[in-house]
Write an enzyme that holds these catalytic residues in place. Structure first.
Site, PDB file in Angstrom:
ATOM      1  CE  LYS A  13      37.932 -31.275  67.184  1.00 44.78           C
ATOM      2  NZ  LYS A  13      38.492 -31.427  65.834  1.00 44.78           N
ATOM      3  NE  ARG A  88      34.924 -36.407  65.272  1.00 47.92           N
ATOM      4  CZ  ARG A  88      36.124 -36.442  65.838  1.00 47.92           C
ATOM      5  NH1 ARG A  88      36.314 -35.998  67.043  1.00 47.92           N
ATOM      6  NH2 ARG A  88      37.163 -36.886  65.155  1.00 47.92           N
ATOM      7  NE  ARG A 127      47.588 -34.407  63.698  1.00 46.91           N
ATOM      8  CZ  ARG A 127      46.322 -34.290  64.105  1.00 46.91           C
ATOM      9  NH1 ARG A 127      45.944 -33.222  64.781  1.00 46.91           N
ATOM     10  NH2 ARG A 127      45.422 -35.213  63.828  1.00 46.91           N
ATOM     11  NE  ARG A 160      45.749 -38.847  65.056  1.00 44.51           N
ATOM     12  CZ  ARG A 160      44.765 -38.046  65.441  1.00 44.51           C
ATOM     13  NH1 ARG A 160      45.016 -37.053  66.278  1.00 44.51           N
ATOM     14  NH2 ARG A 160      43.536 -38.215  65.019  1.00 44.51           N
ATOM     15  NE  ARG A 171      40.860 -37.977  61.119  1.00 44.61           N
ATOM     16  CZ  ARG A 171      42.003 -37.396  61.510  1.00 44.61           C
ATOM     17  NH1 ARG A 171      43.095 -37.565  60.808  1.00 44.61           N
ATOM     18  NH2 ARG A 171      42.019 -36.674  62.588  1.00 44.61           N
TER      19      ARG A 171
HETATM   20  P1  AMP Z   1      40.373 -37.109  66.742  1.00 45.98           P
HETATM   21  O1  AMP Z   1      41.649 -37.308  67.467  1.00 45.98           O
HETATM   22  O2  AMP Z   1      39.372 -36.294  67.505  1.00 45.98           O
HETATM   23  O3  AMP Z   1      40.562 -36.619  65.329  1.00 45.98           O
HETATM   24  O4  AMP Z   1      39.689 -38.566  66.615  1.00 45.98           O
HETATM   25  C1  AMP Z   1      40.330 -39.631  65.942  1.00 45.98           C
HETATM   26  C2  AMP Z   1      39.300 -40.686  65.589  1.00 45.98           C
HETATM   27  O5  AMP Z   1      38.691 -41.209  66.787  1.00 45.98           O
HETATM   28  C3  AMP Z   1      38.128 -40.219  64.731  1.00 45.98           C
HETATM   29  O6  AMP Z   1      38.432 -40.182  63.361  1.00 45.98           O
HETATM   30  C4  AMP Z   1      37.068 -41.275  65.083  1.00 45.98           C
HETATM   31  O7  AMP Z   1      37.338 -42.498  64.422  1.00 45.98           O
HETATM   32  C5  AMP Z   1      37.319 -41.491  66.565  1.00 45.98           C
HETATM   33  N1  AMP Z   1      36.508 -40.542  67.383  1.00 45.98           N
HETATM   34  C6  AMP Z   1      36.964 -39.511  68.135  1.00 45.98           C
HETATM   35  N2  AMP Z   1      35.956 -38.885  68.762  1.00 45.98           N
HETATM   36  C7  AMP Z   1      34.817 -39.535  68.392  1.00 45.98           C
HETATM   37  C8  AMP Z   1      33.431 -39.368  68.694  1.00 45.98           C
HETATM   38  N3  AMP Z   1      32.996 -38.397  69.516  1.00 45.98           N
HETATM   39  N4  AMP Z   1      32.557 -40.242  68.149  1.00 45.98           N
HETATM   40  C9  AMP Z   1      32.957 -41.237  67.333  1.00 45.98           C
HETATM   41  N5  AMP Z   1      34.243 -41.441  66.991  1.00 45.98           N
HETATM   42  C10 AMP Z   1      35.173 -40.598  67.512  1.00 45.98           C
END
Ligand code: AMP
Length: 219
Positions: A13, A88, A127, A160, A171
């Protein structure tokens, strides 16, 4: 044109949203990136988010929604936006739909990047990121020239914290329980399109651009 990319962590994404936003002149809004920026700046919001991110859990909806709505009010988003990592769960999707309706806007397209879990695990755990320029690598599929150092900055790459195997499993479980129902939610609204997220990244970008064009013609 307002669109969002839906898919599990590691589905691509972030990469695709960046490209689409650039080509189409739209605002790229990644909630994960926004949280990470708050984290590295040590803001109160970042402190709150850290507790959830480290465990692979979702940050509470009220915190997430306030952050997203503030960003969407930015004039940069006038031509439209590409959302990545938001919404989400159903509560976020509903609150977001209400907010759009209030401002006379709507979501035109939800693209679901389909990728099998085994592929996601391999992508996420391999990654690596440059802590300086944020360039991303993959130890197997896009390795740096020199042993785990950024090609551009020469500094050691980092993983990360939430890409560690134990957090990746959490996740993915959270994704299946909370986020995957959004596929049916947007399908029911007639705006969902599916893309093979296991295709090479350039092919995925091309397909997404085709979908945007198709939707643009019928708007
Ligand atoms: P991502 O980079 O999109 O994988 O997001 C990393 C982390 O940020 C996720 O595992 C959540 O802990 C938090 N996060 C990102 N987007 C959201 C969202 N829309 N709602 C809640 N937590 C989020």
């Amino acid at each position: 044109m307002n669109l969002l990319l839906l898919g599990a962590p590691g589905a691509g994404k972030g990469t695709q949203a960046k490209r689409l936003a650039e080509v189409l002149g739209l605002l790229h809004l990644s909630t994960g990136d926004l949280f990470r920026a708050h984290l590295s700046q040590g803001t109160p919001l970042g402190q709150t988010a850290r507790r959830y991110m480290e465990r692979g859990e979702l940050v509470p909806d009220d915190v997430t929604l306030a952050m997203v709505f503030e960003r969407l009010a930015d004039p940069e988003g006038r031509a439209g936006f590409v959302l990545d990592g938001f919404p989400r769960n159903l509560a976020q999707a509903e609150a977001f739909a209400q907010r759009l309706a209030q401002s006379g806007q709507r979501l035109d397209l939800a693209c679901y990047l389909r990728v099998a879990d085994a592929v996601l695990v391999e992508r996420l755990t391999g990654r690596r990121t440059c802590p300086q320029c944020q360039a991303t690598y993959h130890l197997r599929y896009a390795p740096p020239r020199e042993d785990e150092r950024c090609d551009r900055c020469q500094v050691p790459l980092v993983q990360r914290p939430d890409d560690r195997p134990e957090t990746v499993a959490r996740r993915l479980a959270v994704y299946h329980a909370e986020t995957a129902p959004l596929i049916a939610y947007y399908r029911a609204q007639g705006i969902l399109r599916e893309v093979d997220g296991e295709a090479p990244p350039e092919v995925v970008t091309e397909r997404l651009l085709e979908l945007v064009q198709e939707v643009g013609r019928t708007r």
